[in-house]
Design an enzyme around this catalytic site. Structure first.
Site, short mmCIF file in Angstrom:
data_model
loop_
_atom_site.label_atom_id
_atom_site.label_comp_id
_atom_site.label_asym_id
_atom_site.label_seq_id
_atom_site.Cartn_x
_atom_site.Cartn_y
_atom_site.Cartn_z
N CYS A 191 18.87 -12.10 0.83
CA CYS A 191 18.66 -13.46 0.13
C CYS A 191 19.99 -13.89 -0.22
O CYS A 191 20.16 -15.22 -0.36
CB CYS A 191 17.46 -13.23 -1.14
SG CYS A 191 15.99 -12.60 -0.84
N HIS B 278 19.34 -19.63 -5.62
CA HIS B 278 18.26 -18.93 -4.58
C HIS B 278 16.88 -19.30 -5.37
O HIS B 278 16.51 -19.08 -6.42
CB HIS B 278 18.51 -17.35 -4.61
CG HIS B 278 17.74 -16.78 -3.72
ND1 HIS B 278 17.03 -17.32 -2.70
CD2 HIS B 278 17.07 -15.65 -4.29
CE1 HIS B 278 16.01 -16.25 -2.34
NE2 HIS B 278 16.05 -15.13 -3.05
N ASN C 282 10.01 -18.24 -1.36
CA ASN C 282 11.37 -17.50 -1.34
C ASN C 282 11.49 -17.46 0.26
O ASN C 282 10.97 -16.84 0.90
CB ASN C 282 11.09 -16.22 -1.87
CG ASN C 282 12.55 -15.45 -1.80
OD1 ASN C 282 13.47 -15.94 -0.99
ND2 ASN C 282 12.58 -14.28 -2.35
O1 UT7 Z 1 14.74 -12.84 -3.29
C1 UT7 Z 1 14.91 -11.65 -3.41
C2 UT7 Z 1 14.77 -11.36 -4.99
N1 UT7 Z 1 13.31 -11.23 -5.28
C3 UT7 Z 1 13.07 -11.64 -6.48
O2 UT7 Z 1 13.77 -12.19 -7.13
C4 UT7 Z 1 11.82 -11.25 -6.99
C5 UT7 Z 1 11.52 -10.88 -8.23
N2 UT7 Z 1 10.53 -10.51 -9.10
C6 UT7 Z 1 9.66 -11.27 -9.54
O3 UT7 Z 1 9.77 -12.42 -9.00
C7 UT7 Z 1 8.36 -10.98 -10.09
O4 UT7 Z 1 8.48 -9.69 -10.75
C8 UT7 Z 1 6.97 -10.81 -9.37
C9 UT7 Z 1 6.64 -12.52 -9.06
C10 UT7 Z 1 7.27 -10.26 -8.09
C11 UT7 Z 1 5.92 -10.33 -10.37
O5 UT7 Z 1 5.55 -10.98 -11.38
P1 UT7 Z 1 5.63 -10.07 -12.73
O6 UT7 Z 1 5.59 -10.96 -13.79
O7 UT7 Z 1 6.84 -9.24 -13.07
O8 UT7 Z 1 4.29 -9.27 -12.58
P2 UT7 Z 1 4.20 -7.49 -12.37
O9 UT7 Z 1 4.82 -7.16 -11.04
O10 UT7 Z 1 4.37 -6.96 -13.79
O11 UT7 Z 1 2.58 -7.65 -12.24
C12 UT7 Z 1 1.77 -7.97 -13.35
C13 UT7 Z 1 0.47 -7.74 -12.85
C14 UT7 Z 1 -0.11 -6.56 -12.35
O12 UT7 Z 1 -1.24 -5.92 -12.58
P3 UT7 Z 1 -1.60 -4.90 -13.82
O13 UT7 Z 1 -0.75 -3.94 -13.46
O14 UT7 Z 1 -0.72 -5.55 -15.14
O15 UT7 Z 1 -2.97 -4.84 -14.06
C15 UT7 Z 1 0.08 -6.64 -10.87
O16 UT7 Z 1 -0.76 -5.77 -10.12
O17 UT7 Z 1 0.03 -8.80 -11.89
C16 UT7 Z 1 -0.55 -8.26 -10.72
N3 UT7 Z 1 -0.25 -8.77 -9.38
C17 UT7 Z 1 -1.04 -9.99 -8.91
N4 UT7 Z 1 -2.15 -10.50 -9.46
C18 UT7 Z 1 -2.52 -11.48 -8.67
C19 UT7 Z 1 0.94 -8.73 -8.67
N5 UT7 Z 1 0.75 -9.43 -7.70
C20 UT7 Z 1 -0.38 -10.21 -7.95
C21 UT7 Z 1 -0.89 -11.45 -7.12
N6 UT7 Z 1 -2.01 -11.97 -7.48
N7 UT7 Z 1 -0.24 -11.98 -5.84
#
Ligand code: UT7
EC number: 2.3.1.180
Length: 321
Positions: A114, A248, A278
């Site tokens: 990225c 980004h 992204n």
């Molecule tokens: O470009 C390179 C750099 N990449 C990034 O910068 C990405 C950085 N990370 C992020 O943008 C965020 O961490 C994410 C968007 C990937 C995830 O958001 P989050 O608020 O950190 O969510 P999380 O990973 O803590 O997950 C929260 C919940 C989980 O469920 P439980 O364990 O709380 O029951 C996940 O299983 O959301 C669930 N979940 C989803 N639910 C519906 C994860 N993906 C999805 C989805 N739809 N697509």
């Protein structure tokens, strides 16, 4: 007079097919509400089989050349930043060279995921200022859809395909126009937090994106705010001097949190993550091109670019347009 790399033109290209969150929710267990709330993403473009990293890159490059008023034969350096090349080799930059019909020049790829575009313009800036070329095409192009695990809802909803390009020209300037400073970083101890689980020398397969999202998020806000501070300090400027930040486009929450840390108002941040998701190395040049073409970024503006990605790698650049 100072020899600097000047932004001479921008361009971009997106695949024909645009996919909404609702459409994705029919394929994996997710929802428009979750994706918008956690990321700000509403749409992404997905490449059809005839659209590749090199063809998208060449299309973006053609636009950038036209904007700069240059021909392919004027270009002495082509750098493509990508993590999704058409082939393991040759470099996508040589494919772009062939597609453009550009004669003998320097052409190579940069792999910093990225933050690849930031790495590429930093390398180009150095090469232009030391006389390696007069005009350079710097392109970020990705077809991340090809390396997504479409069963994994934690990653497949986040990425999209596209390309963005700039022409940088070496010019003797009397004012502060051009690239004023760049800063690059890498911390390889975090390479398991965002990676592809395949490759020519390990599995012999292409592999799929794997990410510990929450950890990446945390590092992104800290590192991006820090590198923006560094690059501004390098040129003796502060956040209040910035006309536009082109970040980004990984997650609107990361962009908002980074801007808040620096005390930058949201109106000065170019946001495309809602439309493109992204697009990895393509995200910064895609957003830059959009803001140049819609008239937000104008001649004389102070623009800051930043990105962070797998490796971890991250970087920033400050330029006067
Ligand atoms: O470009 C390179 C750099 N990449 C990034 O910068 C990405 C950085 N990370 C992020 O943008 C965020 O961490 C994410 C968007 C990937 C995830 O958001 P989050 O608020 O950190 O969510 P999380 O990973 O803590 O997950 C929260 C919940 C989980 O469920 P439980 O364990 O709380 O029951 C996940 O299983 O959301 C669930 N979940 C989803 N639910 C519906 C994860 N993906 C999805 C989805 N739809 N697509």
């Amino acid at each position: 007079m100072t020899l600097r790399a000047i932004l001479a033109g921008t361009g971009s290209a997106l695949p024909r097919t645009r996919v909404s969150n609702e459409e994705l929710a029919r394929r994996v267990d997710t929802s428009d509400e979750w994706i918008v709330e956690r990321t700000g993403i509403r749409f992404r473009h997905i490449a059809e089989p005839d659209e590749t990293t090199a063809t998208l890159a060449a299309a973006a490059a053609k636009e950038a050349l036209a904007a700069a008023g240059l021909e392919p034969s004027d270009i002495g350096l082509i750098i493509v930043a990508t993590a999704t090349p058409d082939n393991t080799f040759p470099a996508s930059a040589t494919k772009v060279q062939a597609l453009l019909g550009a004669p003998d020049c320097i052409a190579f790829d940069v792999a910093a995921v990225c933050s690849g575009f930031l790495y590429a313009i930093s390398v180009a800036d150095s090469m232009l200022r030391t006389g390696a070329a007069k005009h350079a095409l710097i392109i970020g192009s990705e077809t991340f859809s090809r390396i997504l695990d479409w069963e994994d809802r934690t990653t497949c909803v986040l990425f999209g395909d596209g390309a963005g390009a700039v022409v940088l020209s070496a010019e003797e300037v009397a004012d502060d126009r051009g690239i004023l400073a760049t800063r690059l970083h890498a911390e390889g101890q975090y390479c398991d937090m965002l990676y592809v689980d395949g490759g020519p020398s390990t599995t012999g397969t292409v592999g799929h994106v794997r990410m510990q999202g929450r950890e990446v998020f945390r590092h992104a806000v800290t590192n991006l705010a820090a590198v923006l501070g560094e690059v501004l300090a390098d040129v003796g400027l502060s956040a209040t001097d910035i006309d536009w930040v082109v970040p980004h486009q990984a997650n609107k929450r990361i962009i908002d949190a980074t801007a808040k840390k620096l005390g930058l108002p949201a109106e000065r941040v170019v946001l495309t993550v809602d439309q493109h998701a992204n697009t990895s190395a393509a995200s910064v040049p895609l957003a830059l091109d959009l803001a140049v073409r819609d008239g937000r970024i104008r001649r004389g503006d102070l623009v800051v670019l930043e990105a962070m990605g797998g490796g971890f790698t991250w970087g920033a650049a400050v330029l006067r347009v």
